[in-house]
Design an enzyme around this catalytic site. Structure first.
Site, PDB file in Angstrom:
ATOM      1  N   TYR A  57      47.275  42.301  39.763  1.00  0.00           N
ATOM      2  CA  TYR A  57      48.026  42.085  38.528  1.00  0.00           C
ATOM      3  C   TYR A  57      49.346  41.385  38.848  1.00  0.00           C
ATOM      4  O   TYR A  57      49.878  41.472  39.930  1.00  0.00           O
ATOM      5  CB  TYR A  57      48.233  43.374  37.730  1.00  0.00           C
ATOM      6  CG  TYR A  57      48.903  44.539  38.419  1.00  0.00           C
ATOM      7  CD1 TYR A  57      50.266  44.536  38.705  1.00  0.00           C
ATOM      8  CD2 TYR A  57      48.179  45.699  38.723  1.00  0.00           C
ATOM      9  CE1 TYR A  57      50.885  45.630  39.290  1.00  0.00           C
ATOM     10  CE2 TYR A  57      48.791  46.800  39.303  1.00  0.00           C
ATOM     11  CZ  TYR A  57      50.147  46.761  39.582  1.00  0.00           C
ATOM     12  OH  TYR A  57      50.757  47.846  40.159  1.00  0.00           O
ATOM     13  N   CYS A  58      49.816  40.622  37.867  1.00  0.00           N
ATOM     14  CA  CYS A  58      51.010  39.786  38.004  1.00  0.00           C
ATOM     15  C   CYS A  58      50.974  38.962  39.295  1.00  0.00           C
ATOM     16  O   CYS A  58      51.881  39.037  40.133  1.00  0.00           O
ATOM     17  CB  CYS A  58      52.278  40.628  37.946  1.00  0.00           C
ATOM     18  SG  CYS A  58      53.784  39.679  37.606  1.00  0.00           S
TER      19      CYS A  58
END
Length: 273
Positions: A143-144
């Site tokens: 994620y990110c």
């Protein structure tokens, strides 16, 4: 001690315990405040540590998901509160096992480019964990994701971002210190699944693969706590006296807090329209 700690005196503000039950919006306001104070020369360069319980910080693109209300319901079902950050990037998880470190520097006299800011934080993390072979490149499936994802053996444990205001720069890293990195990733996977519901969008959201993420405790094979890392960081700095915001700085903090709270409110309202 890293060279940049040796060259100047530093301010240290530890909120790893005091901010846990409070909104992460307060931390973004604190970093904005420090950016202006440090950038104007009214404060020494600062290291701030902070932890918040069960929060997912959404990026600007996240709130544009076609089914963002269902996405946020998925986060709440996992026991996480969603907020929208005042800068770029995508969704990240904060909880009691995630330590955030902000390195706030001034560009008043010398410009600091984006890559230099990232490298300074990378150097700091490597000093904190000298036994680890840390890589910095994008971990697809995390994620990110970004070019300065920090990983060991191909599994991500940290991400770095930057915030720039009034000649001040806050380089921020989240360190997944303990707990399960893959379980955190599952929360974000479910968020995107609920928020997209299979629809195609102009922006390409990450396809989360939980196995690409882990905590430092998992990766290094030993129990590491957030407080141990804070103590090590403080010692690495030369153990400066702690200095939270002073009375003459709180008015400026109030200004930035009002601003981030209002921005978050508008973003969430717009998401649910």
């Amino acid at each position: 001690m890293p060279l940049f700690f040796e060259e100047t005196s530093w301010r240290f503000w530890d909120q790893s315990l005091s901010a846990k039950s409070r909104s992460a919006l307060e931390s973004f306001a604190a970093d904005d405040t420090l950016c202006e104070l440090v950038g104007s020369g009214k404060s020494a360069p600062t290291v701030r540590t902070w932890v918040h319980d069960n929060t997912v910080v959404l990026g600007i693109q996240d709130h544009r998901l076609p089914h963002i209300d269902e996405g946020m319901d998925a986060l709440k079902a996992h026991g996480f509160k969603p907020i929208v950050r005042n800068s770029g990037g995508l969704a990240v998880v904060l909880d009691a096992g995630v330590l955030n470190i902000s390195l706030v520097l001034s560009e008043k006299d010398n410009a600091i480019d984006i890559s230099t800011g990232y490298e300074l934080m990378l150097d700091l993390v490597e000093e904190l964990f000298p036994e680890a072979a840390i890589d910095a490149y994008e971990i697809v499936g995390s994620y990110c994701p970004g070019s300065y994802d920090l990983s060991i053996g191909g599994r991500k444990f940290a991400g770095i971002s930057q915030r720039r205001i009034r000649r001040g720069i806050a380089v921020q890293v989240y360190l997944c210190v303990d707990g399960s990195g893959s379980e955190r990733a599952k929360v974000i996977r479910d968020f995107y699944k609920a928020g997209l519901q299979g629809e195609e969008t102009k922006f390409i959201y990450p396809e989360i693969k939980p196995e690409t993420m882990a905590s430092l405790s998992e990766l290094l094979g030993r129990n590491i706590t957030v407080q141990e890392v804070v103590i090590d960081l403080h010692a690495l700095m030369g153990a400066p006296a702690p200095m939270p915001l002073q009375p003459n700085e709180t008015e400026l903090y109030g200004f930035y807090l009002d601003r981030v709270v209002e921005r978050n409110r508008k973003m969430l309202e717009r998401s649910l329209e």
